[in-house]
Design a protein around this motif. Structure first.
Motif, mmCIF file in Angstrom:
data_model
loop_
_atom_site.group_PDB
_atom_site.id
_atom_site.type_symbol
_atom_site.label_atom_id
_atom_site.label_comp_id
_atom_site.label_asym_id
_atom_site.label_seq_id
_atom_site.Cartn_x
_atom_site.Cartn_y
_atom_site.Cartn_z
ATOM 1 N N ARG A 133 31.857 24.303 21.366
ATOM 2 C CA ARG A 133 31.295 25.319 20.474
ATOM 3 C C ARG A 133 31.484 24.896 19.023
ATOM 4 N NH1 ARG A 133 36.242 26.785 22.269
ATOM 5 N NH2 ARG A 133 37.776 27.530 20.748
ATOM 6 N N ARG A 134 30.722 25.535 18.142
ATOM 7 C CA ARG A 134 30.900 25.305 16.709
ATOM 8 C C ARG A 134 31.974 26.252 16.192
ATOM 9 N NH1 ARG A 134 25.171 25.788 13.969
ATOM 10 N NH2 ARG A 134 24.725 27.153 15.739
ATOM 11 N N CYS A 139 30.489 31.928 19.724
ATOM 12 C CA CYS A 139 29.937 31.209 20.880
ATOM 13 C C CYS A 139 29.117 32.156 21.760
ATOM 14 C CB CYS A 139 31.078 30.586 21.685
ATOM 15 S SG CYS A 139 30.535 29.661 23.140
ATOM 16 N N GLY A 160 26.250 25.629 20.583
ATOM 17 C CA GLY A 160 27.337 24.762 20.161
ATOM 18 C C GLY A 160 26.900 23.553 19.365
ATOM 19 N N ILE A 161 27.701 22.489 19.446
ATOM 20 C CA ILE A 161 27.457 21.309 18.613
ATOM 21 C C ILE A 161 26.297 20.467 19.124
ATOM 22 C CG2 ILE A 161 29.864 21.219 17.883
ATOM 23 C CD1 ILE A 161 30.315 18.930 19.845
ATOM 24 N N GLY A 214 22.006 24.013 19.820
ATOM 25 C CA GLY A 214 23.070 23.680 20.751
ATOM 26 C C GLY A 214 22.637 22.781 21.895
#
Length: 249
Positions: A133-134, A139, A160-161, A214
């Motif tokens: 997750r960022r 999330c 997320g990333i 994501g």
């Protein structure tokens, strides 16, 4: 199958015991001689203990990987909603600590398969979404499902990333990691295990190269005639009002 069973026995017994001894005696060494060791010496012991523990995790993951494909005789109707619930229960701590929210866009179907391994698919996919997750964004994980002819098309999307398109195939190869171990823990087996389970159930799994944000994982599972499925009316009904097969009206 015979060779796999022999490997499973060796992995779960013969290989694990010396690793336990390495970790145990290193810890005893540190406890008894800690006062005589400098920081470098204690660091070396920590490296040895950590290496032994990581090897144990790796062996257990390989053992799980080797078992996929040997349980078709025990296939039964599996409620994917229930298997996702079990996976989320297993991930309770990680989900609560991260504040992740898991949303189901539709009720999930019932199909024929191995309940334990399908739960592992959800656990790996949702677990990855939580792990990658960022840090500055809440999330959110969305599970989708639509029927396309004779297959169920399922998706797990997160914010997320993400994963670069050039790694779309690499992430499903066993032991492949895209990040250093000190950034994210893991053995690099999770997605390869998912692929093996999905393919064993007659489906396929792939990474969307251009998700809206994501990571977006797609996978399919067959709609088998002998497997109970939700009707169209049930799929369109609110999840709380959808009766499960066998429920008394």
């Amino acid at each position: 199958n015979s060779e796999l069973e022999q490997f499973a026995y060796v992995a779960s017994h013969d290989l694990q015991e010396p690793l336990r001894k390495v970790a145990s005696f290193c810890q005893l060494l540190e406890k008894r001689y800690s006062a005589e060791l400098d920081d470098r010496g204690r660091q070396y012991i920590d490296f040895a203990v950590d290496g032994a523990k990581r090897m144990q995790v790796l062996i257990n993951d390989l053992l799980t990987f080797s078992r996929v494909g040997r349980v078709q005789q025990s296939w039964k109707p599996v409620d994917l909603d229930a298997s996702l619930d079990r996976a989320l229960t297993n991930l309770t701590l990680a989900v609560e600590e991260s504040g992740a929210v898991v949303v189901r866009e539709q009720p999930l179907p019932e199909l024929l398969g191995d309940s334990t391994s399908l739960t592992m698919v959800w656990q790996n996919l949702v677990g990855n979404a939580v792990k990658f997750r960022r840090p500055d964004v809440p999330c959110r994980i969305t599970v989708g499902c639509v029927r396309e002819g004779d297959v169920w098309h399922l998706t797990v999307a997160d914010n997320g990333i993400g994963i670069a398109p050039e790694f779309a195939d690499k992430v499903f190869i066993i032991f492949q990691r895209l990040h250093a171990r000190d950034e994210y823990e893991g053995t690099g087996i999770g997605l390869s295990l998912c692929r093996k389970i999905i393919e064993f159930h007659g489906g396929r799994i792939w990474l969307d190269p251009k998700p809206p944000e994501g990571t977006l994982i797609h996978f399919t599972l067959p709609v088998l005639p002998e497997a109970p499925t939700h009707t169209t009316a049930e799929l369109l009904a609110p999840a709380a009002l959808t009766p499960r097969s066998g429920d008394t009206p």
